[in-house]
Motif scaffolding. Structure first.
Motif, PDB file in Angstrom:
ATOM      1  N   HIS A 191       8.442 -55.814 -68.921  1.00 42.90           N
ATOM      2  CA  HIS A 191       8.865 -56.383 -67.639  1.00 42.90           C
ATOM      3  C   HIS A 191      10.347 -56.761 -67.679  1.00 42.90           C
ATOM      4  N   LEU A 192      10.762 -57.428 -68.744  1.00 40.73           N
ATOM      5  CA  LEU A 192      12.158 -57.845 -68.852  1.00 40.73           C
ATOM      6  C   LEU A 192      13.089 -56.637 -68.961  1.00 40.73           C
ATOM      7  N   ILE A 193      12.669 -55.643 -69.724  1.00 39.78           N
ATOM      8  CA  ILE A 193      13.482 -54.425 -69.861  1.00 39.78           C
ATOM      9  C   ILE A 193      13.627 -53.721 -68.508  1.00 39.78           C
ATOM     10  N   SER A 194      12.534 -53.697 -67.737  1.00 39.79           N
ATOM     11  CA  SER A 194      12.576 -53.027 -66.434  1.00 39.79           C
ATOM     12  C   SER A 194      13.532 -53.722 -65.472  1.00 39.79           C
ATOM     13  N   LEU A 195      13.762 -55.005 -65.696  1.00 38.89           N
ATOM     14  CA  LEU A 195      14.699 -55.743 -64.859  1.00 38.89           C
ATOM     15  C   LEU A 195      16.148 -55.492 -65.256  1.00 38.89           C
ATOM     16  N   GLY A 196      16.334 -54.919 -66.455  1.00 35.80           N
ATOM     17  CA  GLY A 196      17.681 -54.636 -66.918  1.00 35.80           C
ATOM     18  C   GLY A 196      18.171 -55.507 -68.051  1.00 35.80           C
ATOM     19  N   HIS A 197      17.299 -56.337 -68.631  1.00 35.92           N
ATOM     20  CA  HIS A 197      17.711 -57.194 -69.742  1.00 35.92           C
ATOM     21  C   HIS A 197      17.899 -56.358 -71.012  1.00 35.92           C
ATOM     22  N   ARG A 198      18.995 -56.583 -71.692  1.00 35.12           N
ATOM     23  CA  ARG A 198      19.296 -55.858 -72.923  1.00 35.12           C
ATOM     24  C   ARG A 198      19.551 -56.787 -74.108  1.00 35.12           C
ATOM     25  N   ARG A 199      19.724 -58.070 -73.829  1.00 33.16           N
ATOM     26  CA  ARG A 199      19.888 -59.048 -74.899  1.00 33.16           C
ATOM     27  C   ARG A 199      18.799 -60.098 -74.720  1.00 33.16           C
ATOM     28  N   ILE A 200      17.728 -59.976 -75.511  1.00 32.42           N
ATOM     29  CA  ILE A 200      16.543 -60.820 -75.352  1.00 32.42           C
ATOM     30  C   ILE A 200      16.344 -61.643 -76.618  1.00 32.42           C
ATOM     31  N   GLY A 201      16.255 -62.949 -76.458  1.00 30.69           N
ATOM     32  CA  GLY A 201      15.958 -63.838 -77.581  1.00 30.69           C
ATOM     33  C   GLY A 201      14.491 -64.214 -77.587  1.00 30.69           C
ATOM     34  N   TYR A 202      13.945 -64.477 -78.779  1.00 29.62           N
ATOM     35  CA  TYR A 202      12.529 -64.813 -78.897  1.00 29.62           C
ATOM     36  C   TYR A 202      12.375 -66.116 -79.667  1.00 29.62           C
ATOM     37  N   VAL A 203      11.780 -67.120 -79.012  1.00 31.31           N
ATOM     38  CA  VAL A 203      11.432 -68.379 -79.675  1.00 31.31           C
ATOM     39  C   VAL A 203       9.982 -68.235 -80.126  1.00 31.31           C
ATOM     40  N   ALA A 204       9.793 -67.880 -81.380  1.00 30.81           N
ATOM     41  CA  ALA A 204       8.472 -67.519 -81.894  1.00 30.81           C
ATOM     42  C   ALA A 204       7.767 -68.714 -82.527  1.00 30.81           C
ATOM     43  N   ALA A 267      23.724 -66.266 -80.203  1.00 34.53           N
ATOM     44  CA  ALA A 267      23.979 -65.146 -79.286  1.00 34.53           C
ATOM     45  C   ALA A 267      24.154 -65.683 -77.876  1.00 34.53           C
ATOM     46  N   PRO A 268      25.334 -66.191 -77.553  1.00 35.29           N
ATOM     47  CA  PRO A 268      25.541 -66.791 -76.225  1.00 35.29           C
ATOM     48  C   PRO A 268      25.430 -65.799 -75.073  1.00 35.29           C
ATOM     49  N   ASP A 269      25.366 -64.501 -75.393  1.00 32.82           N
ATOM     50  CA  ASP A 269      25.276 -63.501 -74.329  1.00 32.82           C
ATOM     51  C   ASP A 269      23.839 -63.077 -74.017  1.00 32.82           C
ATOM     52  N   VAL A 270      22.829 -63.767 -74.576  1.00 35.91           N
ATOM     53  CA  VAL A 270      21.445 -63.405 -74.246  1.00 35.91           C
ATOM     54  C   VAL A 270      21.221 -63.612 -72.755  1.00 35.91           C
ATOM     55  N   THR A 271      20.435 -62.742 -72.164  1.00 35.75           N
ATOM     56  CA  THR A 271      20.140 -62.857 -70.735  1.00 35.75           C
ATOM     57  C   THR A 271      18.686 -63.238 -70.467  1.00 35.75           C
ATOM     58  N   ALA A 272      17.859 -63.249 -71.523  1.00 37.70           N
ATOM     59  CA  ALA A 272      16.453 -63.628 -71.360  1.00 37.70           C
ATOM     60  C   ALA A 272      15.938 -64.245 -72.648  1.00 37.70           C
ATOM     61  N   ARG A 356       6.496 -64.399 -62.141  1.00 36.40           N
ATOM     62  CA  ARG A 356       6.842 -65.489 -61.229  1.00 36.40           C
ATOM     63  C   ARG A 356       8.360 -65.656 -61.199  1.00 36.40           C
ATOM     64  N   GLY A 357       8.832 -66.778 -60.706  1.00 30.95           N
ATOM     65  CA  GLY A 357      10.234 -66.931 -60.400  1.00 30.95           C
ATOM     66  C   GLY A 357      11.184 -67.140 -61.557  1.00 30.95           C
ATOM     67  N   SER A 358      10.678 -67.362 -62.774  1.00 29.95           N
ATOM     68  CA  SER A 358      11.575 -67.682 -63.889  1.00 29.95           C
ATOM     69  C   SER A 358      12.224 -66.464 -64.509  1.00 29.95           C
ATOM     70  N   THR A 359      11.876 -65.252 -64.032  1.00 30.77           N
ATOM     71  CA  THR A 359      12.525 -64.038 -64.532  1.00 30.77           C
ATOM     72  C   THR A 359      13.092 -63.242 -63.365  1.00 30.77           C
ATOM     73  N   ALA A 360      14.273 -62.703 -63.586  1.00 30.90           N
ATOM     74  CA  ALA A 360      14.941 -61.883 -62.560  1.00 30.90           C
ATOM     75  C   ALA A 360      15.945 -60.997 -63.257  1.00 30.90           C
ATOM     76  N   ALA A 361      16.482 -60.023 -62.535  1.00 27.96           N
ATOM     77  CA  ALA A 361      17.476 -59.128 -63.107  1.00 27.96           C
ATOM     78  C   ALA A 361      18.725 -59.911 -63.517  1.00 27.96           C
ATOM     79  N   PRO A 362      19.305 -59.575 -64.663  1.00 26.54           N
ATOM     80  CA  PRO A 362      20.523 -60.279 -65.087  1.00 26.54           C
ATOM     81  C   PRO A 362      21.684 -60.003 -64.155  1.00 26.54           C
ATOM     82  N   ARG A 363      22.557 -60.969 -64.024  1.00 26.87           N
ATOM     83  CA  ARG A 363      23.720 -60.807 -63.163  1.00 26.87           C
ATOM     84  C   ARG A 363      24.745 -59.871 -63.823  1.00 26.87           C
ATOM     85  N   GLY A 364      25.466 -59.153 -63.010  1.00 28.95           N
ATOM     86  CA  GLY A 364      26.534 -58.295 -63.535  1.00 28.95           C
ATOM     87  C   GLY A 364      26.026 -57.002 -64.048  1.00 28.95           C
TER      88      GLY A 364
END
Length: 364
Positions: A191-204, A267-272, A356-364
């Motif tokens: 889902h996140l990839i389909s929105l265009g996210h390319r820098r994804i962090g994971y809190v595991a 990684a301050p450039d993460v988008t999700a 739901r509303g907490s995910t959306a396409a990254p800006r730029g």
């Protein structure tokens, strides 16, 4: 051969009366003596006759439900649902019918405590045991669990896993109801990839838990399938970069907050940010806001489990729904013998993506 009270007394070098006093707790005994007796009980795996032993029954009316943390809705929902099938209201007369007494055993996530509770339930000749949540992936603990569960099963105790996969040696189980954590993690990452996210962090979650491993595996499967330009680290990002964007911690809000700050520092450039569960996601959201960022305009956040508060978060949390109540109720029915086990004793329970509303396409 059945171990007797006299065997324990001989092992502990005390009288049978002293063993009885220690086990019944009805007479003062020196601490060193008590410790010696309890060690002999554990060494010999002595099973104390519970209150129902005088009835000459193989098992008692007791059912144990093991949880990591009863205050965590993930476990509370499953345990409560199981209890509806185990200790229902009967005929309304106040008399006990076919119900059992369900006892919640809170392990605090401790493998040692998990084994201790199983030993106590064995001594009480529990009719059934329901173990909830992910398992610890430690060979020594898995071997100890397999041995303990085999002894419980041999004594007539029904054993059901709810929300965890079977052990490598799982012959003692009535059934294992395993959530599709891997599939849920994959669909969330897709889902996140389909929105265009390319820098994804994971809190595991904790790295030794099956739940953590399976959710991470699903997440990474989606990243690999999308190609190298989608993997964390950008073009050519490999496993090293992927690990760089993963921070492990407990399944709680504080961990989500602190791990998210660490991710943003690395990684301050993460988008999700994908959180280990919804509780962790709340901590992640707080950390994001404290850094002056907006959700989802500046960064998307997603959780897992679809706990009751997820839809009431602001914005509502994108997450993966696990049917916790349904799984717990089914585990209760299996523990009571009200439902036939699934084919092969193992059932995989599907996970559903809730956007739901907490995910959306990254800006730029």
């Amino acid at each position: 051969m059945t171990v007797t009270l006299a065997d324990v007394a001989a092992r502990a070098r005390v009288s049978p009366a002293t063993v009885s006093r220690v086990l019944n707790g009805n007479y003062p005994v020196a601490a060193s003596t008590r410790e010696r007796v309890l060690r002999a009980v554990d060494d010999l795996d002595y099973v104390l006759n519970g209150p129902a032993s005088s009835l000459a029954a193989a098992t008692s009316d007791l059912v144990g439900i093991l949880v990591n943390d009863i205050a965590d809705p993930f476990f509370g929902i499953m345990a409560g649902a199981a209890q509806t099938q185990i200790g229902g209201p009967g005929d309304g007369s106040g008399r006990a019918g076919g119900e059992k007494l369900a006892v919640i055993c809170n392990t605090g996530g401790s493998p040692e405590r998990e084994l201790t509770y199983l030993t106590l339930l064995q001594r009480q000749r529990a009719a059934a045991v329901v173990l909830t949540g992910g398992a610890v992936e430690n060979p020594a603990h898995q071997a100890a669990m397999s041995a303990k569960l085999a002894k419980l099963a041999d004594a007539g105790t029904r054993i059901v896993f709810c929300g965890r996969p079977p052990l490598p040696e799982g012959d003692a189980l009535v059934a294992a109801l395993a959530f599709d954590n891997r599939g849920g993690g994959r669909r969330l990452a897709e889902h996140l990839i389909s929105l265009g996210h390319r820098r994804i962090g994971y809190v595991a979650g904790p790295p030794e838990r099956t739940t953590t491993r399976h959710r991470l595996e699903g997440h990474r499967e989606a990243l690999r399938a999308a190609g190298p330009d989608t993997a964390p680290g950008g073009a050519g990002g490999g496993s090293g970069d992927q690990e760089l964007l993963t921070v492990h911690g407990p399944y709680d809000r504080r961990s989500g907050y602190e791990a998210t700050l660490e991710l943003l520092r690395r990684a301050p450039d993460v988008t999700a940010i994908v959180a280990a569960n919804d509780t962790v996601a709340l901590g992640a959201c707080a950390a994001v806001r404290d850094q002056g960022m907006r959700i989802p305009q500046d960064i998307s956040v997603a959780g897992f489990d679809d706990l009751p508060f997820s839809v009431d978060a602001v914005p509502a949390l994108t997450t993966v729904r696990l049917p916790l109540f349904e799984a717990g109720a089914r585990a209760g029915r299996l523990a009571m013998g009200k439902e036939d086990p699934p084919p092969g004793g193992i059932a995989t329970i599907a996970a559903e993506l809730m956007i739901r509303g907490s995910t959306a396409a990254p800006r730029g």
